[in-house]
Design a protein around this motif. Structure first.
Motif, PDB file in Angstrom:
ATOM      1  N   GLY A 384       0.875  -1.396  -0.023  1.00 33.36           N
ATOM      2  CA  GLY A 384      -0.012  -0.061  -0.060  1.00 33.36           C
ATOM      3  C   GLY A 384       0.878   1.245   0.068  1.00 33.36           C
ATOM      4  N   PRO A 385       0.385   2.505   0.205  1.00 34.50           N
ATOM      5  CA  PRO A 385       0.985   3.595   0.287  1.00 34.50           C
ATOM      6  C   PRO A 385       2.007   3.876   1.573  1.00 34.50           C
ATOM      7  CG  PRO A 385      -1.249   4.228   1.266  1.00 34.50           C
ATOM      8  CD  PRO A 385      -0.968   2.601   0.733  1.00 34.50           C
ATOM      9  N   GLY A 386       2.109   2.905   2.549  1.00 35.70           N
ATOM     10  CA  GLY A 386       3.015   3.196   3.735  1.00 35.70           C
ATOM     11  C   GLY A 386       2.176   3.920   4.594  1.00 35.70           C
ATOM     12  N   LEU A 387       3.014   4.061   5.560  1.00 36.70           N
ATOM     13  CA  LEU A 387       2.520   4.798   6.902  1.00 36.70           C
ATOM     14  C   LEU A 387       3.120   6.347   6.903  1.00 36.70           C
ATOM     15  CD1 LEU A 387       3.023   2.042   9.495  1.00 36.70           C
ATOM     16  CD2 LEU A 387       1.109   2.626   8.667  1.00 36.70           C
ATOM     17  N   LEU A 423       3.949  -6.216  19.206  1.00 31.43           N
ATOM     18  CA  LEU A 423       3.421  -5.819  17.820  1.00 31.43           C
ATOM     19  C   LEU A 423       4.134  -4.774  17.531  1.00 31.43           C
ATOM     20  CD1 LEU A 423       1.494  -6.757  15.336  1.00 31.43           C
ATOM     21  CD2 LEU A 423      -0.131  -5.380  16.534  1.00 31.43           C
ATOM     22  N   ASP A 424       4.645  -4.734  16.180  1.00 33.92           N
ATOM     23  CA  ASP A 424       5.222  -3.393  15.537  1.00 33.92           C
ATOM     24  C   ASP A 424       4.926  -3.280  14.172  1.00 33.92           C
ATOM     25  OD1 ASP A 424       7.278  -1.292  15.591  1.00 33.92           O
ATOM     26  OD2 ASP A 424       8.477  -2.580  14.470  1.00 33.92           O
ATOM     27  N   LEU A 425       4.634  -2.036  13.757  1.00 30.59           N
ATOM     28  CA  LEU A 425       4.446  -1.557  12.445  1.00 30.59           C
ATOM     29  C   LEU A 425       5.374  -0.602  11.855  1.00 30.59           C
ATOM     30  CD1 LEU A 425       1.558  -3.022  13.193  1.00 30.59           C
ATOM     31  CD2 LEU A 425       0.548  -1.151  11.517  1.00 30.59           C
ATOM     32  N   ARG A 426       5.961  -1.012  10.857  1.00 36.52           N
ATOM     33  CA  ARG A 426       6.869  -0.217  10.111  1.00 36.52           C
ATOM     34  C   ARG A 426       6.787  -0.154   8.489  1.00 36.52           C
ATOM     35  NH1 ARG A 426      12.005  -3.382  12.138  1.00 36.52           N
ATOM     36  NH2 ARG A 426      10.495  -3.569  14.014  1.00 36.52           N
ATOM     37  N   ASN A 427       7.413   1.167   7.904  1.00 36.64           N
ATOM     38  CA  ASN A 427       7.404   1.063   6.739  1.00 36.64           C
ATOM     39  C   ASN A 427       8.597   0.074   6.091  1.00 36.64           C
ATOM     40  OD1 ASN A 427       5.404   2.999   5.924  1.00 36.64           O
ATOM     41  ND2 ASN A 427       6.676   4.639   6.830  1.00 36.64           N
ATOM     42  N   ARG A 428       8.054  -0.536   4.943  1.00 39.51           N
ATOM     43  CA  ARG A 428       9.161  -1.486   4.274  1.00 39.51           C
ATOM     44  C   ARG A 428      10.305  -0.763   3.957  1.00 39.51           C
ATOM     45  NH1 ARG A 428       5.689  -5.208   0.584  1.00 39.51           N
ATOM     46  NH2 ARG A 428       7.964  -6.065   0.092  1.00 39.51           N
ATOM     47  N   ASN A 429      11.596  -1.435   3.836  1.00 45.57           N
ATOM     48  CA  ASN A 429      12.712  -1.022   3.237  1.00 45.57           C
ATOM     49  C   ASN A 429      13.067  -1.377   1.808  1.00 45.57           C
ATOM     50  OD1 ASN A 429      13.257   0.482   5.743  1.00 45.57           O
ATOM     51  ND2 ASN A 429      14.317  -1.189   6.677  1.00 45.57           N
ATOM     52  N   ASP A 430      12.208  -2.539   1.598  1.00 44.19           N
ATOM     53  CA  ASP A 430      12.593  -3.262   0.223  1.00 44.19           C
ATOM     54  C   ASP A 430      11.500  -2.722  -0.838  1.00 44.19           C
ATOM     55  OD1 ASP A 430      10.382  -4.432   1.542  1.00 44.19           O
ATOM     56  OD2 ASP A 430      11.091  -6.470   1.088  1.00 44.19           O
ATOM     57  N   GLY A 431      10.684  -1.933  -0.530  1.00 40.52           N
ATOM     58  CA  GLY A 431       9.552  -1.362  -1.418  1.00 40.52           C
ATOM     59  C   GLY A 431       8.466  -0.751  -0.810  1.00 40.52           C
ATOM     60  N   PRO A 432       7.490  -0.256  -1.561  1.00 42.53           N
ATOM     61  CA  PRO A 432       6.378   0.433  -0.890  1.00 42.53           C
ATOM     62  C   PRO A 432       5.592  -0.507  -0.089  1.00 42.53           C
ATOM     63  CG  PRO A 432       5.789  -0.448  -3.421  1.00 42.53           C
ATOM     64  CD  PRO A 432       7.249  -0.935  -2.998  1.00 42.53           C
ATOM     65  N   GLY A 433       4.916   0.207   0.863  1.00 43.88           N
ATOM     66  CA  GLY A 433       3.789  -0.366   1.835  1.00 43.88           C
ATOM     67  C   GLY A 433       4.597  -0.548   2.970  1.00 43.88           C
TER      68      GLY A 433
END
Length: 442
Positions: A384-387, A423-433
């Motif tokens: 998705g668009p990310g956080l 539980l942890d949420l973070r933006n991906r480093n290898d692509g969008p989302g």
């Protein structure tokens, strides 16, 4: 046993005897020459005394030359044994073996002096830290007698260190903490007052003997501060939502009051009243849903632990999402202990969020799991668009989705932590989302 057999010369005497023995042949030859040649008796005796004196003097000089450095070395080692590392051997040169020994002893003294200085500084720092920290520290020997206490410990027991040193743990009321589990949180009343305390016990050795270190931390103040912050957040959230609902209700009620006070009533007053009451009803229902969601968040039951097969659990939950087919990356066969209903709700929330995000961009969702030592890691990645704002992700009722309740992630984290995980949420480093990373004990 003869007197000669009992005689055991020390090192200096042995060196003297060896020096005398080395010069004995030359002395014997000299004496033979003096007494067999044509010398006057007076000359013979004078030369004999001179030869014997030189012989004895050289032997004594050799003995002193060997013994003096050894005495110096012995004095240096004795000073080091007594803790004096400031004495140095003078004239130590590396031109011979004895000089090398002296240099090494001097170097060892300097090293020991530096190490002792460092140890003293470290001890002073540790003592200062022990005095200043707001954590009670006690040390007990094998007989459970108090051997060390800091200022916080004195305040906890309301007694000075001079009075309680060498006292038994039983007389101080600390015996129960020297047994059982190493770490525990308790509600307890000490002489300083009542509160909630964290007790941690560990072992150490001093002088080769086992000792126990007891650390008592007051949790009351920290819990009160966190409780105050929680209440402030609660009041802020409730006040915001109540204002959002009550403001339009108050406005519509005022308008309706003005409407019914008109005389005569306008022809469309029934339609205006119906529309106003509908708005009031809608806002009231929204407020009711909000309070119901908050009650649900605050009343999460204790998990009922059963054995859960990880692969079967993940595959079953992933099959419930019909909008996007999640790509499963199979992991190892393993089981965990958990509440299946709560874990289903946790994984459904995370998967639904990932699908909602991917639908905005037309991306996909990947689900995988792996073993990390004694832990289970479940990863849910979306495209998705990310956080855009990660600071408020777990703030109750904060949401970026239209119509969202803002409790899904908060409830999910509560379930994870109730199971001893995170539980942890973070933006991906290898692509969008973004990636949701769930850790649970395996």
């Amino acid at each position: 046993m003869s007197l000669l057999a009992k005689f055991k010369p020390v090192h200096e005497q042995r060196m003297l005897l060896l020096a005398l023995a080395a010069g004995l042949p030359a002395v014997a030859v000299s004496m033979y020459i003096v007494w067999t040649h044509d010398y006057q008796p007076k000359e013979q005796w004078t030369l004999s005394v001179l030869i014997l004196g030189v012989w004895w003097g050289c032997a004594a000089a050799i003995r002193e030359r060997v013994a003096s450095p050894l005495r110096t070395l012995a004095n240096l080692l004795e000073a080091m044994r007594e803790g004096d590392y400031s004495i140095r051997a003078r004239g130590a040169r590396g031109e011979d073996a004895l000089g090398d020994v002296m240099q090494q002893v001097n170097t060892m003294g300097a090293t020991l002096r530096a190490q002792r200085l460092g140890a003293l500084e470290a001890t002073t720092l540790l003592r200062k830290v022990m005095e200043e920290i707001d954590v009670a520290v006690f040390a007990f020997d094998g007989d459970r007698k108090l051997k060390l206490v800091n200022r916080a410990g004195e305040r906890l027991l309301a007694q000075p260190a001079e009075r309680i040193m060498n006292a038994e743990a039983a007389s101080l009321g600390l015996t129960e903490f020297l047994e059982g589990v190493n770490t525990q949180n308790i509600q307890r009343t000490f002489p300083s007052g009542a509160g909630r305390w964290s007790i941690h016990r560990s072992m150490f050795r001093e002088g080769g003997l086992p000792h126990q270190l007891l650390v008592v931390t007051d949790l009351t103040r920290a819990l009160r501060e966190e409780e105050l912050k929680a209440w402030q957040r609660l009041v802020r959230v409730l006040g915001h939502e109540l204002n959002n609902s009550l403001a339009p209700i108050k406005s519509i009620a005022g308008s309706l009051e003005t409407l019914v006070q008109r005389n005569p009533l306008p022809d469309d007053w029934r339609e205006d009243a119906r529309r106003g009451l509908s708005i009031i009803s809608t806002r009231s229902e929204g407020l009711s849903r909000f309070l119901g969601a908050y009650a649900r968040l605050a009343k999460l039951p204790r998990p009922q632990m059963v054995t859960v097969d990880v692969g079967s659990w993940v595959r079953q939950v992933a099959s419930l999402e019909q909008r996007i087919t999640a790509v499963l990356e199979p992991g190892p066969e393993m089981t965990i202990q958990g509440d299946r209903d709560q874990l289903d709700q946790l994984l459904i929330n995370l998967l639904r969020n990932a699908v909602d995000a991917s639908l905005e961009t037309g991306g996909g969702v990947n689900v995988s799991w792996a073993r990390l030592g004694t832990l289970l890691e479940i990863s849910i990645q979306d495209q998705g668009p990310g956080l855009s704002n990660t600071a408020n992700l777990f703030v109750p009722f904060f949401t970026t989705k239209p119509g969202g309740s803002g409790i899904g992630l908060v409830l999910s984290r509560q379930i994870a932590e109730a199971h001893g995980g995170s539980l942890d949420l973070r933006n991906r480093n290898d692509g969008p989302g973004c990636e949701a990373r769930l850790i649970l004990p395996a």
